[in-house]
Design an enzyme around this catalytic site. Structure first.
Site, short mmCIF file in Angstrom:
data_model
loop_
_atom_site.label_atom_id
_atom_site.label_comp_id
_atom_site.label_asym_id
_atom_site.label_seq_id
_atom_site.Cartn_x
_atom_site.Cartn_y
_atom_site.Cartn_z
N LYS A 198 24.46 6.42 25.36
CA LYS A 198 25.46 6.86 24.65
C LYS A 198 25.39 5.91 23.54
CE LYS A 198 30.03 8.67 24.69
NZ LYS A 198 30.69 8.21 23.46
N CYS A 231 30.53 -36.18 7.65
CA CYS A 231 29.82 -37.38 6.88
C CYS A 231 30.73 -37.90 5.88
CB CYS A 231 28.54 -37.35 6.51
SG CYS A 231 28.51 -36.22 4.92
N GLU A 253 22.63 11.47 17.23
CA GLU A 253 23.61 10.36 16.63
C GLU A 253 22.78 9.47 15.47
OE1 GLU A 253 26.31 10.45 18.24
OE2 GLU A 253 27.28 8.52 17.94
N SER A 288 32.61 17.96 22.64
CA SER A 288 32.60 16.45 23.00
C SER A 288 32.23 16.35 24.58
CB SER A 288 33.80 16.10 22.51
OG SER A 288 34.87 16.02 23.56
N ILE A 289 32.40 15.01 24.86
CA ILE A 289 31.85 14.69 26.36
C ILE A 289 32.99 14.26 27.22
CG2 ILE A 289 30.75 12.70 25.68
CD1 ILE A 289 28.49 13.53 27.17
N GLU A 305 0.86 -1.35 -0.11
CA GLU A 305 -0.07 0.01 -0.11
C GLU A 305 0.68 1.30 -0.05
OE1 GLU A 305 -2.90 -1.56 -0.02
OE2 GLU A 305 -4.12 -1.01 1.79
N CYS A 345 33.48 -33.50 3.90
CA CYS A 345 32.73 -33.13 4.98
C CYS A 345 33.35 -33.56 6.42
CB CYS A 345 31.09 -33.49 4.94
SG CYS A 345 30.26 -33.13 6.38
N GLU A 381 20.57 9.35 29.35
CA GLU A 381 20.42 8.82 28.26
C GLU A 381 21.40 7.83 28.09
OE1 GLU A 381 21.04 12.12 25.79
OE2 GLU A 381 19.75 13.60 27.21
N CYS A 414 23.80 -36.69 6.07
CA CYS A 414 24.81 -36.21 6.98
C CYS A 414 24.06 -35.66 8.23
CB CYS A 414 25.45 -34.76 6.32
SG CYS A 414 26.62 -33.78 7.22
S1 IVH Z 1 25.72 14.87 24.40
C1 IVH Z 1 27.60 18.88 25.17
N1 IVH Z 1 24.29 12.64 24.34
O1 IVH Z 1 29.45 10.92 22.01
C2 IVH Z 1 27.45 17.21 24.91
N2 IVH Z 1 26.61 12.68 23.22
O2 IVH Z 1 31.70 13.44 22.72
C3 IVH Z 1 27.27 16.87 23.46
N3 IVH Z 1 26.90 10.62 21.90
O3 IVH Z 1 30.48 12.03 19.31
C4 IVH Z 1 27.07 15.53 23.45
N4 IVH Z 1 25.14 9.40 22.72
O4 IVH Z 1 27.81 12.08 19.28
C5 IVH Z 1 25.20 13.19 23.85
N5 IVH Z 1 22.87 10.74 24.36
C6 IVH Z 1 24.22 11.49 23.81
C7 IVH Z 1 24.92 10.93 23.05
C8 IVH Z 1 26.28 11.29 22.79
C9 IVH Z 1 26.49 9.49 22.03
C10 IVH Z 1 28.17 10.92 21.24
C11 IVH Z 1 28.30 12.20 20.39
C12 IVH Z 1 29.73 12.43 20.51
C13 IVH Z 1 30.28 11.91 21.79
C14 IVH Z 1 30.66 12.87 22.70
#
Ligand code: IVH
Length: 680
Positions: free
Chosen positions: A121, A416, A178, A84-85, A37, A413, A119, A437
């Site tokens: 990662k 067998c 992501e 980054s984190i 559909e 094999c 959350e 087999c």
């Molecule tokens: S927050 C200010 N939340 O982890 C903070 N990052 O270095 C910005 N990542 O490659 C990132 N899951 O893509 C955040 N729930 C999540 C995430 C996440 C994966 C990745 C992000 C980056 C790395 C952070």
């Protein structure tokens, strides 16, 4: 002019319809119409747009594919840097506790109970989506955080990413999240590639990152990617809520996919709880994660905490043990599968990976093994994620140059002794022993009894082994003639387990046609093909009498699969087994087809209650009215349908009391799409 308006209306209603189905399928994971559909709607839209190119909009669902091949990606300067984190290095609970302690210290509130948003990662590639007045105008990678690459064309091919937001006209709304590849999609993609002897993806993360960085959007479109939103970039003309969790809720309401495994918790205790809860279900998640992320929930507090260099002080990633590890390959054994396929299996130095100790891992086939340049004695990378079979993904680049293999497929094999062949054009070696087999017989029985097939509880590895070795069971049909006395003679088989097994065998007789077809173990007929066949033919009898053309007429069935089905059913031995199975009392039932609403919306009176996921109240009302129905505010004897969304109100109660037909959202969407088709 009038005609013109009619065409534009039709175009817009088709787009709405398709967007809605996309949303239900890719974001909510709850499809509401059959694929056929959907295809029909899509084709109609394509045809109409081809006829009237002046009405093609950039956010039309047809515009997801078909960009040109690029020489290079344009640089994109991020309006707000993509940070980054920080990763919490302490393992176990102490990681969460240390983070919470640091936050309280930095806020100068050592005794406060801080609220956090937790959350997953996701293990993919960070992407910034820029929406202007609700329309996706640009997608960029993170790059060095200041400048990324313009990957708009590729990102547009991801169905989970809306090309326009629901009811959002903010001047600028940048959504960050992501791009990832689900495990199942990754497996399927690799299987398809492997079957054709084409290169496979190393892991879902590389799959996601590599696909987004394809210069040819046609290639990217072939890769099954998904997306989860987890934050914001530049925002103009959109009112920010007070907390991060409210931001995510708002993004979800705009039609963006936000993962449901998120929580708002209090203090270190809450973080620890989340960490453990997710650890317990990590394996069963449909995608890879490498940890969880904790964020201070209050946006004002986030602002107060600020940043250190490239990392916010208010967030941290708390990792889980890796799903890929290095170990040594000590030897290669060959296993024989259900269809006679020989699989080289790596014997490894035991290694802890993805939460368990692994000492065997698949190498898939000789071609894969050679392509990965793996040799006995090498250090290799083993991957185990979720409940997917562990595999060797490659060797660790080491000092030895010039690959010389030290493994050959056996000519006979190993079980067998029958001849091993490789069919022309195939990359698989197989044993020609067929059901002679013992390995193939065992595998066929295990497959037949499997959870997704006939679901015979208790018929495992060891038992099948004995039944076959002792000559008690030759084919699946023999299972249905086992009795207590026979079973009692087996090792480790008490009266109680024998009884349970016989009960399970008896219970398996009540099954669906699609399970039954799948259980037969026809080469190339997996679960979804079995399902299609069951829907299409409705009975074993019809399937048996189907010719080549009947089979290729079924959705997704090509000539190779069709031929395999014909060969299987044409083999007298298989025919006998199928008859014997049916004679023993198995009743495969064809599931009822998609619900059929013949009665249209036209002339019917509706009452709406509760929140619908896919429509606003006004949109739902508009849909009903455009199809000739009427929407009223209260339930009475004259009401034909009450549409009940989430948290329905008293109207729902009243409808129940009056015995009025109540439609859930899925029913409602289905009713609309049926009526749309019929009103054409
Ligand atoms: S927050 C200010 N939340 O982890 C903070 N990052 O270095 C910005 N990542 O490659 C990132 N899951 O893509 C955040 N729930 C999540 C995430 C996440 C994966 C990745 C992000 C980056 C790395 C952070």
């Amino acid at each position: 002019m009038v005609q013109d308006k009619a065409i534009r209306d039709r175009l817009s209603s088709l787009r709405d319809e398709i967007d809605l189905h996309n949303y239900r399928y890719y974001v909510l994971d709850a499809p509401s119409i059959p694929d056929a559909e959907y295809d029909r709607l899509f084709r109609e839209l394509q045809q109409l747009e081809a006829e009237y190119p002046e009405y093609v909009t950039p956010d039309s669902p047809t515009q997801r594919v078909g960009g040109r091949v690029l020489d290079a990606f344009d640089p994109v300067r991020h309006a707000v840097p993509m940070l980054s984190i920080r990763t919490e290095t302490d393992i176990g609970d102490s990681g969460a506790i240390a983070f919470d302690a640091r936050i309280r210290r930095e806020l100068g509130q050592p005794d406060a109970l801080i609220e956090y948003a937790c959350e997953l990662k996701f293990d993919g590639l960070a992407i910034n989506l820029r929406y202007e007045r609700g329309v996706l105008v640009q997608a960029a990678t993170r790059g060095d955080g200041e400048t990324g690459e313009d990957v708009t064309q590729n990102v547009r091919t991801i169905h989970a990413i809306p090309l326009h937001l629901k009811d959002c006209f903010a001047e600028v709304l940048e959504v960050r999240g992501e791009v990832y590849m689900a495990r199942r999609d990754f497996e399927r993609y690799n299987e398809k590639q492997r079957a054709q002897g084409l290169p496979t993806l190393v892991n879902p993360r590389n799959g996601a990152a590599g696909s987004i960085r394809q210069l040819d959007p046609g290639v990217a479109a072939q890769r099954p990617l998904s997306f989860f939103a987890y934050g914001l970039g530049e925002v103009r003309g959109w009112e920010l809520p007070a907390t991060h969790s409210a931001v995510l809720d708002a993004l979800e309401n705009l039609g963006l996919p936000v993962n449901e495994e998120r929580a708002v918790v209090q203090g270190a205790q809450g973080l620890v709880g989340f960490y453990r809860r997710i650890a317990a279900k990590r394996d069963s998640l449909p995608f890879d994660i490498d940890g969880v992320v904790y964020k201070v929930n209050s946006l004002p507090l986030q602002a107060k905490l600020g940043f250190v260099t490239r990392e916010p002080r208010w967030a941290v990633a708390h990792k889980y043990p890796a799903e890929e590890q290095m170990t040594r390959l000590n030897g290669i054994e060959v296993q024989v599968g259900r269809t006679g396929k020989l699989t080289p299996v790596a014997k490894l130095d035991p290694v802890f990976v993805g939460g368990t100790t692994v000492s065997n891992a698949t190498l898939h086939n000789l071609f894969e093994l050679r392509r990965k340049k793996v040799r006995i004695g090498d250090r290799v990378i083993v991957r185990r994620a979720g409940d997917v079979i562990p595999e060797v993904v490659g060797r660790v680049p080491d000092t030895s140059v010039g690959y010389r293999h030290n493994f050959l497929m056996p000519k006979q094999c190993p079980v067998c002794g029958s001849k091993v062949v490789r069919e022309k054009g195939s990359i698989e070696h197989r044993c020609t022993g067929g059901l002679f087999c013992a390995a193939q017989r065992k595998q066929a029985l295990l497959h037949f009894a499997g959870r997704r097939a006939m679901d015979i509880d208790g018929l495992g590895d060891k038992l099948v082994e004995q039944l076959v070795e002792k000559g008690m069971v030759h084919t699946a049909a023999d299972l249905y003639h086992l009795d207590m006395a026979e079973l009692a003679g087996l090792d480790r088989m008490g009266a109680k387990s024998a009884r349970n097994l016989l009960d399970a065998i008896e219970a398996s007789k009540k099954t669906t046609l699609s399970r039954f077809i799948y259980a037969l173990g026809i080469r190339h007929v997996g679960e979804s093909t079995a399902n299609e066949l069951a829907h299409h033919f409705g009975s074993m009898e019809n399937l048996k009498s189907a010719g080549f053309d009947d089979l290729t007429g079924v959705q997704d069935i090509g000539p190779v699969v069709a031929q395999s089905i014909i060969d299987f059913l044409g083999e007298p031995h298989n025919d006998q087994v199928i008859d014997a199975l049916l004679e023993s009392g198995i009743r495969p039932e064809a599931r009822e087809a998609i619900k059929d609403f013949r009665n249209n919306i036209s002339g019917k009176t509706f009452v709406l209650t509760g929140t619908l996921l896919a429509y606003t109240r006004d949109e739902a009302k508009g849909k009903i009215e455009s199809l000739g129905g009427k929407v009223t505010g209260s339930v009475s004897a004259k009401t034909d349908y009450v549409v009940a969304g989430e948290d329905p109100g008293s109207k729902y109660e009243k409808a129940l009391a009056l015995g009025i037909k109540i439609l859930g959202e899925t029913d409602f969407v289905e009713l609309i799409s049926q009526s749309n088709l019929e009103s054409k």
